[in-house]
Write an enzyme that holds these catalytic residues in place. Structure first.
Site, short mmCIF file in Angstrom:
data_model
loop_
_atom_site.label_atom_id
_atom_site.label_comp_id
_atom_site.label_asym_id
_atom_site.label_seq_id
_atom_site.Cartn_x
_atom_site.Cartn_y
_atom_site.Cartn_z
N HIS A 75 0.81 -1.22 0.00
CA HIS A 75 0.00 0.00 0.00
C HIS A 75 0.85 1.27 0.00
CE1 HIS A 75 -3.75 1.93 -0.03
NE2 HIS A 75 -4.41 1.15 0.79
N ASP A 91 -2.13 1.96 -4.82
CA ASP A 91 -3.39 2.32 -4.20
C ASP A 91 -4.46 1.27 -4.51
OD1 ASP A 91 -2.32 4.69 -3.19
OD2 ASP A 91 -2.82 5.81 -5.02
#
Length: 417
Positions: A389, A393
């Site tokens: 992450h 995204d």
């Protein structure tokens, strides 16, 4: 690499061996290498037990050859002690020790140089690194021999040079070996975690510790793709049988140019993401020794049949233990599949320093509403993707999987480019 792990011994102290006799199996990275004796003689010492890690360039075994006196020990000693031992063995008086030392005494037979560094860290074994930390020594300031790896004798020489007047530095106390917790009543066999299993444990722990994972799962209709696959296999002749994997890899390779952040590696120490135009696809493979990840180089340039052949070759090499080191490293993206055991959904762990891993799950048949509100039996499969992450995204991961899904559900468009 600064160290290798001993995973098996083929000889023991006292054995008489011939030249080219296998001595031990050592693991570097995930490749296991058989080390052979360069001479004939008698094994006098071995450099560690199974599961021990030893520095690259250190002694693996000491072999006494006919006519040679056994005078050197494997145990770490200061250069001056080694010189004294050689002098006594040769019948000469030991050299006197100077009261002070202006610079480090070079290790006999080794030119002095500053240590090599990878990622800003000097190369050293964990034991040397722990001792240096205990003594407050910056490893990058310690001079070494050829190869640039800091060893215990280099620390001794550094301490001698730093002392005024020179005082023999006390050897770092040896840490007590860690003992396994007492097993509960009724416990079965205790198995030491070594070799590939330990490497897997360390890599997975590092990945989960450093990478904030998230997983996205989507469903694909592979009915048409499975029909095409059956037709291809009916006409394959002498070519390898096509599984679903070559089709999925092709769909992934066709999609990645639209999502370059998926095919990337993240150096979190330098804070740099490197995107790749070539797809070096890691293929998680279960072997008798544990999970290995052979790499399909430039997967984007291979046809379905070429992919099937390379998948079979690499999987066989991994299971037989013949995969080369370069075939087990350098992947930019990994795919992991359990085939018929794939389950409904998976949350695979990223193969660090990559930023994503893709996991197809098993194919199931279910009734699905199609055009005209009629029910039809269709073949469905979930695709899971875990991403870093910090780099990827959620929107990008979902968009990527849905783009792969569109290609899988329209095989003609996928194969057309």
């Amino acid at each position: 690499m600064a160290e290798a792990e001993i995973v098996a011994w083929h000889v023991k102290v006292g054995d008489r061996i011939e030249e080219d006799t296998p001595l031990a199996d050592v693991m570097t990275d995930k490749a296991t290498v058989e080390m052979e004796s360069p001479v004939s003689g008698v094994v006098r010492e071995i450099g560690g037990e199974v599961g021990d890690r030893i520095a690259i360039g250190s002694a693996l075994a000491v072999i006494e050859i006919e006519g040679a006196e056994f005078t050197e020990q494997i145990a770490a000693e200061t250069p001056s002690a080694r010189n004294e031992e050689r002098a006594v063995a040769a019948g000469k008086p030991a050299p006197s020790k100077p009261a002070t030392a202006a610079r480090p005494e070079p290790v006999e037979g080794r030119a002095q140089s500053l240590p090599r560094a990878i990622g800003g860290k000097a190369l050293a074994s964990p034991a040397v690194r722990a001792r240096a930390q205990q003594l407050g020594i910056d490893l990058t300031a310690v001079r070494t021999g050829p190869g640039g790896i800091v060893r215990h004798e280099d620390l001794d020489a550094f301490l001698t040079a730093r002392a005024a007047p020179a005082v023999a530095a006390p050897a770092a106390p040896k840490a007590e070996p860690k003992r396994a917790a007492e097993p509960l009543e009724g416990a079965g066999e205790q198995i030491k975690v070594i070799g590939l299993r330990r490497r897997i444990a360390e890599n997975m722990a590092a990945s989960k510790r450093h990478i904030p994972h998230f997983t996205y799962v989507d469903e694909c209709d592979v009915t048409d793709l499975e029909r095409w696959r059956g037709e291809f296999n009916d006409q394959r002749g002498g070519r390898p049988k096509l599984t679903l994997l070559p089709f999925l890899i092709t769909a992934i390779c066709r999609t990645l140019p639209e999502f370059p952040m998926i095919n990337a590696r993240y150096d979190d120490e330098a804070n740099v993401v490197t995107r790749y135009t070539s797809v070096h696809l890691g293929m998680a493979t279960q072997t008798p020794a544990g999970l290995m990840v052979p790499v399909i180089r430039d997967a984007q340039n291979l046809t379905l049949w070429a992919l099937a052949a390379e998948i079979g070759r690499l999987a066989a090499a991994a299971r037989e233990g013949t995969a080369k080191s370069e075939e087990l490293s350098g992947s930019t993206l990994t795919i992991t599949s359990l085939g018929p055991l794939g389950g409904i959904a998976t949350t695979p762990v990223i193969n660090r320093p990559e930023v994503a891993i893709i996991g197809p799950n098993k194919i199931v048949e279910r009734p699905v509403y199609v055009e005209g509100d009629r029910l039809e039996k269709r073949k469905l499969m979930n695709i899971s993707i875990s991403c870093d992450h910090r780099v990827v995204d959620g929107w990008d991961a979902a968009s990527f999987v849905q783009a792969v899904k569109r290609r899988i559900e329209a095989p003609l468009l996928m194969l057309a480019g």
